[in-house]
Design a protein around this motif. Structure first.
Motif, short mmCIF file in Angstrom:
data_model
loop_
_atom_site.label_atom_id
_atom_site.label_comp_id
_atom_site.label_asym_id
_atom_site.label_seq_id
_atom_site.Cartn_x
_atom_site.Cartn_y
_atom_site.Cartn_z
N ARG A 1 4.79 -11.25 -11.15
CA ARG A 1 4.76 -9.94 -10.29
C ARG A 1 4.78 -10.46 -9.24
N PHE A 2 5.19 -9.92 -8.32
CA PHE A 2 5.28 -10.21 -6.96
C PHE A 2 4.67 -9.19 -5.71
N SER A 3 3.97 -9.35 -4.63
CA SER A 3 4.39 -8.13 -4.48
C SER A 3 6.04 -7.95 -2.87
N GLU A 4 6.62 -6.77 -2.96
CA GLU A 4 7.89 -6.83 -2.37
C GLU A 4 7.62 -7.49 -0.77
N THR A 5 8.20 -8.17 0.29
CA THR A 5 7.72 -8.11 1.22
C THR A 5 8.93 -7.56 1.98
N LEU A 6 10.06 -6.78 1.44
CA LEU A 6 11.17 -6.42 2.76
C LEU A 6 10.67 -5.08 2.08
N SER A 7 11.37 -4.10 3.33
CA SER A 7 11.52 -3.02 2.70
C SER A 7 12.43 -2.54 1.85
#
Ligand code: ADP
Ligand code: MG
Length: 701
Positions: free
Chosen positions: A183-189
């Motif tokens: 699980r990795f943080s989303e970096t695009l809106s």
């Protein structure tokens, strides 16, 4: 996943430890978990596909084929033996070849039994052959059924010596996904994800490392490339916006008498649409409160000088001085004479300052500059000397950008408290793709139209064997009153040899074009500057008809009567150089020619360069081909070396993604410059993280 967690030193990952950590750091620059995640495979081995022998292509891809060995034999060679097996399926035959371990293979291989073989194929003597294939009995293969694509990570000799093989990296990656639960943080809106149908971050990272299919891999790649380019553009555009906000510039809000008088009664020709557009862009910049930092690109002969002149008039109209710098004395002289002509009767003072202007003549120039009596100063590097002080320099124009370093530009900058507006003019077209990624923080104007009535230069490629015909053609042109250039290569490493070539060439030309009927100038790097200038002058004045030279004449020289450019050993020149050289002709009303002479031996790249030159006169098209041939690093040279250290995107191949990324970054920053809107929080956060950990753009100074 807490992004801080990804900053954990790589040594802590299970299976790494201090020793491996050190090797990973030194060889691949992997310091943290995050770095490992961002180690993207170079390529993938696709074991989900099977090829028949009939489908094989002469590519260097790894392929997987099912078939049977029908025959096996040892072939004696001078340098040892090789074992060759005939391998067959229902569509054809190929060979499997071994140079080592032949005994074991021979004893263990089964004839007429289905195998799956895997490896690269060579095309040799009319048949495909696969050296040292990976082999597995089909029956075994079906049991194991590995249906996934295998990533191949970048490697070095040291890595493999230390046992960090591709397999090990693969294992580490698995461990990393285990520890992070993938699980990795989303970096695009959400908006970007939705509008561009992008794969979410976690899914993309998973599929880049463990792709389940070509389709998912393609989506993952697209998403990550977009992200990389998007954030680079965000940074460049933000930098540009900040510059505009922070760096105050002089505001030239008047379009005064000089500009108008010149425009209505002194302009020697109608401006082209492109020139008008560019002047508008510049006027807009000068009238805002920010300092202008603009790159003006225009192919040779596109008419940049008049744009420079009109920009200088704007400065003078607003009570400021202007200066124009050229890289060589010859060019500074030409500018000075040309501009003085243009400004005759306009009521503007203009002086020339170069290394060869005498001390006694300098003094009044210095004084007039300080009193404000002098409006325009044209010169070389001499303009940058500390003694040269302006009363109020409002505009600095630099011609032929690549010859001036950044340091020199900043020297100009410091001649005032408030920096002057800067216009850099270059005839070296920078491919749009590169311009967007490297100069995204500069404003760019392009003159993409030549003045009307120009006859496109005819370019041909001729082999040395046709020299006599070429010389006859030269004689005919000279009879018509034209002048010609004959240019020889001069490459640093082989200077002595090149110099000999030049001299041999000169002698043979002198024999074929005897005095007094023909006069020849010669200019090369080993001559004293004064002698060079003298020879140039003779040619400029038309006293000589032939100019034999090395590439010293490359930049800017204007002799409208010269109509033929011959490039000797043209295969040794780069595309942009050839284009620059060709730009020396085609400046007058007559049909001009460029003749590229080569020997018969040509590399395929050289062929492409020559074909491109023959096909087109469009500097931008040539620049794009050049970029494809040489790659971005080479093109920008040491000046920007290491600049395009991209992890996954490719500036040339991913041109379309780059455009999309720039478009979206621009929209986003226009709409929400400080990223305050709730829907942009994700982007704001990712942006901050990237800057903090300098992950993808540590190349931006
Ligand atoms: P470069 O962009 O290579 O510096 P120059 O400014 O030297 O080009 O212009 C090349 C030639 O074209 C000059 O002789 C100039 O007078 C002429 N020229 C420039 N603009 C126009 C125009 N709009 N119409 C006709 N001739 C033009
Ligand atoms: Mg010019």
């Amino acid at each position: 996943m807490n992004p801080g967690f990804l900053q954990t030193p790589i040594a802590y990952l299970k299976g790494v430890g201090p020793n491996r950590a050190e090797t990973l750091q030194s060889e691949l620059g992997i310091h943290t978990y995050q770095d490992l995640i961002n180690l993207f495979p170079n390529r993938y081995i696709d074991k989900t596909q099977y090829y028949t022998i009939g489908q094989l292509q002469r590519s260097n891809a790894d392929v997987q084929v099912v078939g049977k060995i029908i025959h096996i034999k040892t072939i004696e060679q001078k340098k040892g033996k090789r074992l060759v097996a005939k391998f067959k399926d229902e569509t054809g035959e190929m060979e499997l070849v071994w140079f080592r371990g032949q005994k074991w293979i021979r004893e263990n291989l089964k004839l007429n039994t289905p195998y799956v073989v895997f490896g690269k194929c060579n095309w040799f003597n009319g048949i495909f052959s696969m050296p040292h294939p990976e082999m597995e009995l089909l029956s075994e293969h079906e049991k194991g059924l590995k249906l996934h694509m295998q990533p191949v990570y970048p490697s070095t000799e040291k890595l493999s010596n230390k046992g960090i093989t591709n397999r090990v990296i693969n294992k580490l990656m698995q461990q990393l996904f285990l520890e992070t639960k993938g699980r990795f943080s989303e970096t695009l809106s959400d908006k970007l994800l939705y509008e561009l149908k992008l794969m979410p971050k976690s899914e993309a990272l998973y599929n880049i490392h463990f792709p389940k299919s070509q389709e998912l891999l393609a989506k993952a790649q697209f998403r990550l490339k977009f992200e990389e380019l998007f954030y680079i553009q965000m940074q460049l555009i933000a930098k540009n916006m900040l510059h505009k906000k922070k760096i105050k510039g002089f505001c030239f809000d008047q379009v005064g008498n000089l500009f108008n008088t010149f425009y209505t009664s002194h302009l020697p020709f109608e401006l082209t649409g492109a020139q008008k557009r560019v002047i508008k862009e510049i006027r807009y910049d000068l009238g805002s409160n920010a300092q202008m930092n603009r790159l003006l690109q225009g192919d040779v002969g596109s008419g940049k000088t008049i744009v420079a002149v009109m920009t200088m008039l704007l400065a003078i109209d607003n009570g400021f001085q202007a200066c124009l710098m050229a890289p060589t004395e010859i060019l500074a002289n030409q500018h000075y004479n040309g501009i003085k002509d243009l400004l005759k009767g306009v009521g503007v003072t203009c002086e020339l300052l170069t290394g060869s202007v005498k001390k006694s003549a300098r003094k009044p120039i210095h004084e007039q500059l300080q009193s404000g009596g002098l409006h325009i100063l044209i010169g070389t590097h001499a303009v940058l000397e500390d003694k040269v002080q302006f009363k109020n320099l409002g505009l600095a124009i630099i011609d032929e950008q690549h010859r001036f370093g950044v340091a020199q530009r900043s020297k100009l900058w410091h001649k005032n408290q408030i920096p002057p507006h800067i216009l850099v003019m270059t005839a070296t077209p920078i491919p749009r793709t590169l311009a967007m990624s490297l100069y995204g923080d500069l404003d760019i104007s392009v003159i993409d139209e030549l003045p009307p009535g120009r006859k496109p230069i005819k370019t041909v490629h001729r082999y040395d064997a046709n020299r006599l015909k070429v010389f006859q053609f030269l004689r005919d042109e000279i009879k018509k009153g034209r002048q010609v250039y004959i240019v020889y290569p001069l490459i640093k490493e082989s200077e002595a040899l090149d110099y000999k070539d030049l001299m041999d060439g000169y002698e043979s030309i002198a024999r074929d074009f005897p005095q007094p009927q023909f006069q020849i100038s010669i200019v090369h790097g080993q001559m004293k500057p004064a002698d060079k200038d003298h020879e140039m002058e003779r040619f400029v004045k038309g006293e000589t008809q032939i100019m034999v030279a090395t590439t010293v004449i490359e930049v800017g020289v204007n002799v409208p009567n010269a109509s033929v450019m011959i490039v000797e050993s043209a295969e040794r020149f780069g595309l942009s150089q050839l284009h620059q050289l060709r730009g020396r002709v085609g400046r007058g009303a007559d049909q001009s020619f460029c003749i590229l002479m080569t020997s018969h031996k040509l590399s395929s790249e050289a062929k492409t360069r020559l074909e491109t030159m023959v096909r087109t006169n469009d500097g931008f098209e040539i620049a794009e081909v050049d970029l494809k041939l040489r790659g971005p690093g080479d093109i920008m040279g040491t000046q920007q070396s290491g600049t395009l250290n991209l992890k996954i995107a490719d500036i040339v191949k991913d041109n379309d993604i780059l455009k999309t990324a720039r478009y979206y970054a621009l929209q986003l920053l226009k709409d929400d410059p400080s990223l305050e809107k709730p829907e942009n929080l994700v982007v704001r956060h990712a942006y901050a993280q990237l800057v903090k950990y300098k992950n993808i753009w540590n190349y931006i100074s």
